[in-house]
Design an enzyme around this catalytic site. Structure first.
Site, PDB file in Angstrom:
ATOM      1  N   SER A 105      -1.912   4.644 -14.186  1.00  0.00           N
ATOM      2  CA  SER A 105      -2.793   4.397 -15.357  1.00  0.00           C
ATOM      3  C   SER A 105      -3.278   2.958 -15.524  1.00  0.00           C
ATOM      4  O   SER A 105      -4.074   2.703 -16.432  1.00  0.00           O
ATOM      5  CB  SER A 105      -2.158   4.853 -16.687  1.00  0.00           C
ATOM      6  OG  SER A 105      -2.263   6.254 -16.840  1.00  0.00           O
ATOM      7  N   TYR A 127      -7.778   3.673 -15.398  1.00  0.00           N
ATOM      8  CA  TYR A 127      -7.440   4.199 -16.717  1.00  0.00           C
ATOM      9  C   TYR A 127      -7.091   3.125 -17.749  1.00  0.00           C
ATOM     10  O   TYR A 127      -6.840   3.444 -18.911  1.00  0.00           O
ATOM     11  CB  TYR A 127      -6.312   5.241 -16.613  1.00  0.00           C
ATOM     12  CG  TYR A 127      -6.794   6.596 -16.117  1.00  0.00           C
ATOM     13  CD1 TYR A 127      -8.139   6.832 -15.811  1.00  0.00           C
ATOM     14  CD2 TYR A 127      -5.911   7.656 -15.960  1.00  0.00           C
ATOM     15  CE1 TYR A 127      -8.580   8.077 -15.358  1.00  0.00           C
ATOM     16  CE2 TYR A 127      -6.346   8.905 -15.520  1.00  0.00           C
ATOM     17  CZ  TYR A 127      -7.680   9.108 -15.225  1.00  0.00           C
ATOM     18  OH  TYR A 127      -8.107  10.343 -14.798  1.00  0.00           O
ATOM     19  N   GLY A 147      -9.242   4.256  -6.188  1.00  0.00           N
ATOM     20  CA  GLY A 147      -7.897   3.694  -6.334  1.00  0.00           C
ATOM     21  C   GLY A 147      -6.876   4.340  -5.410  1.00  0.00           C
ATOM     22  O   GLY A 147      -7.165   4.662  -4.263  1.00  0.00           O
ATOM     23  N   VAL A 148      -5.672   4.521  -5.928  1.00  0.00           N
ATOM     24  CA  VAL A 148      -4.584   5.118  -5.140  1.00  0.00           C
ATOM     25  C   VAL A 148      -4.979   6.523  -4.679  1.00  0.00           C
ATOM     26  O   VAL A 148      -4.677   6.916  -3.554  1.00  0.00           O
ATOM     27  CB  VAL A 148      -3.297   5.319  -5.984  1.00  0.00           C
ATOM     28  CG1 VAL A 148      -2.135   5.695  -5.107  1.00  0.00           C
ATOM     29  CG2 VAL A 148      -2.951   4.107  -6.769  1.00  0.00           C
ATOM     30  N   ASP A 149      -5.605   7.266  -5.567  1.00  0.00           N
ATOM     31  CA  ASP A 149      -5.975   8.649  -5.275  1.00  0.00           C
ATOM     32  C   ASP A 149      -6.871   8.703  -4.024  1.00  0.00           C
ATOM     33  O   ASP A 149      -6.612   9.483  -3.084  1.00  0.00           O
ATOM     34  CB  ASP A 149      -6.722   9.190  -6.509  1.00  0.00           C
ATOM     35  CG  ASP A 149      -6.729  10.693  -6.611  1.00  0.00           C
ATOM     36  OD1 ASP A 149      -6.118  11.358  -5.749  1.00  0.00           O
ATOM     37  OD2 ASP A 149      -7.351  11.217  -7.554  1.00  0.00           O
ATOM     38  N   GLY A 192      -5.064   1.061 -13.476  1.00  0.00           N
ATOM     39  CA  GLY A 192      -6.299   0.707 -12.777  1.00  0.00           C
ATOM     40  C   GLY A 192      -7.486   1.230 -13.569  1.00  0.00           C
ATOM     41  O   GLY A 192      -7.762   0.750 -14.677  1.00  0.00           O
ATOM     42  N   ASP A 234       0.856  -1.189   0.000  1.00  0.00           N
ATOM     43  CA  ASP A 234       0.000   0.000   0.000  1.00  0.00           C
ATOM     44  C   ASP A 234       0.894   1.242   0.000  1.00  0.00           C
ATOM     45  O   ASP A 234       1.699   1.443   0.922  1.00  0.00           O
ATOM     46  CB  ASP A 234      -0.851  -0.045   1.271  1.00  0.00           C
ATOM     47  CG  ASP A 234      -1.797   1.129   1.374  1.00  0.00           C
ATOM     48  OD1 ASP A 234      -1.666   2.111   0.619  1.00  0.00           O
ATOM     49  OD2 ASP A 234      -2.683   1.058   2.246  1.00  0.00           O
ATOM     50  N   ILE A 235       0.738   2.075  -0.983  1.00  0.00           N
ATOM     51  CA  ILE A 235       1.644   3.232  -1.113  1.00  0.00           C
ATOM     52  C   ILE A 235       1.465   4.240   0.020  1.00  0.00           C
ATOM     53  O   ILE A 235       2.394   4.962   0.372  1.00  0.00           O
ATOM     54  CB  ILE A 235       1.498   3.897  -2.507  1.00  0.00           C
ATOM     55  CG1 ILE A 235       2.732   4.738  -2.811  1.00  0.00           C
ATOM     56  CG2 ILE A 235       0.217   4.729  -2.607  1.00  0.00           C
ATOM     57  CD1 ILE A 235       3.032   4.914  -4.249  1.00  0.00           C
TER      58      ILE A 235
END
Ligand code: AR6
Length: 172
Positions: free
Chosen positions: A116, A120, A31-33, A118, A9-10
């Site tokens: 990109s 995208y 997602g990550v965002d 996920g 996990d970032i």
């Protein structure tokens, strides 16, 4: 200089900066965002709104890290996959601009997600080739960057990045 690949996990990374896979409105999302804004708190969105009016695809902007361990978040905007040649250029440029922001802000260690691939829809192997090559090319001429860590969320993505790297794609 080290390039690392970890599954995880970032938002938990202790690198000086972490990169976000953002959208061009810098509006937050899934997602990550979503994970980064959730873990970092409202301060990150406040700073984005204060300093920037969006970010073009293939570029990146920087904010503080709010409640994250990382001191900075680099919000990079990758392309929505279209199958056109411009996809690769825009993805390369999103990584490159993120690395330039590290240099400009004296950031020596940075973690990247798989931008990109996920929501995208960028094919993972193609994106991994671009990500690893762009990072490899940049660090060759920028010794100030000491650590780039790719933090991959699922097994398939993790394996794709490791495989691309172990085949020596970055040695051009
Ligand atoms: N840590 C590391 N990687 C993660 C995490 C996490 N916590 N969560 C998901 N991933 P995506 P994109 C992986 O969709 O394709 C958002 O709504 C995920 O499994 O986050 O660039 C934005 O607001 C995948 O491998 O980014 C944009 O609108 C990778 O991160 C849009 O999605 C990227 O998936 C950006 O889409």
């Amino acid at each position: 200089m080290a390039i690392e690949f970890v599954k995880g996990d970032i938002t938990k990374q202790d690198t000086e900066a972490i990169a976000n896979a953002a959208n061009s409105r810098l509006a937050g999302g899934g997602g990550v965002d979503g994970a980064i804004h959730h873990a970092g708190g409202a301060e990150i969105m406040r700073e984005l709104k204060e300093k920037y009016r969006g970010c073009s695809t293939g570029s990146a902007v920087i904010t503080g890290g709010g409640k994250l361990k990382a001191k900075y978040v680099i919000h990079a905007v990758g392309p929505v996959y279209s199958g056109r040649a411009s996809d690769a250029q825009l993805l390369t440029s999103a990584y490159r601009k993120s690395l330039e922001l590290c240099t400009e802000n004296n950031i020596c260690s940075v973690a990247f997600p798989s931008i990109s691939t996920g929501a995208y829809g960028y094919p993972v192997r193609e994106a991994a080739l671009i990500a690893v090559k762009t990072v490899g090319d940049y660090v060759k001429t920028h010794p100030e960057i000491k650590l780039v860590r790719f933090v991959l969320f699922d097994d398939e993505t993790f394996q794709a990045y490791k495989e691309v790297y172990s085949r020596g794609v970055m040695v051009s």
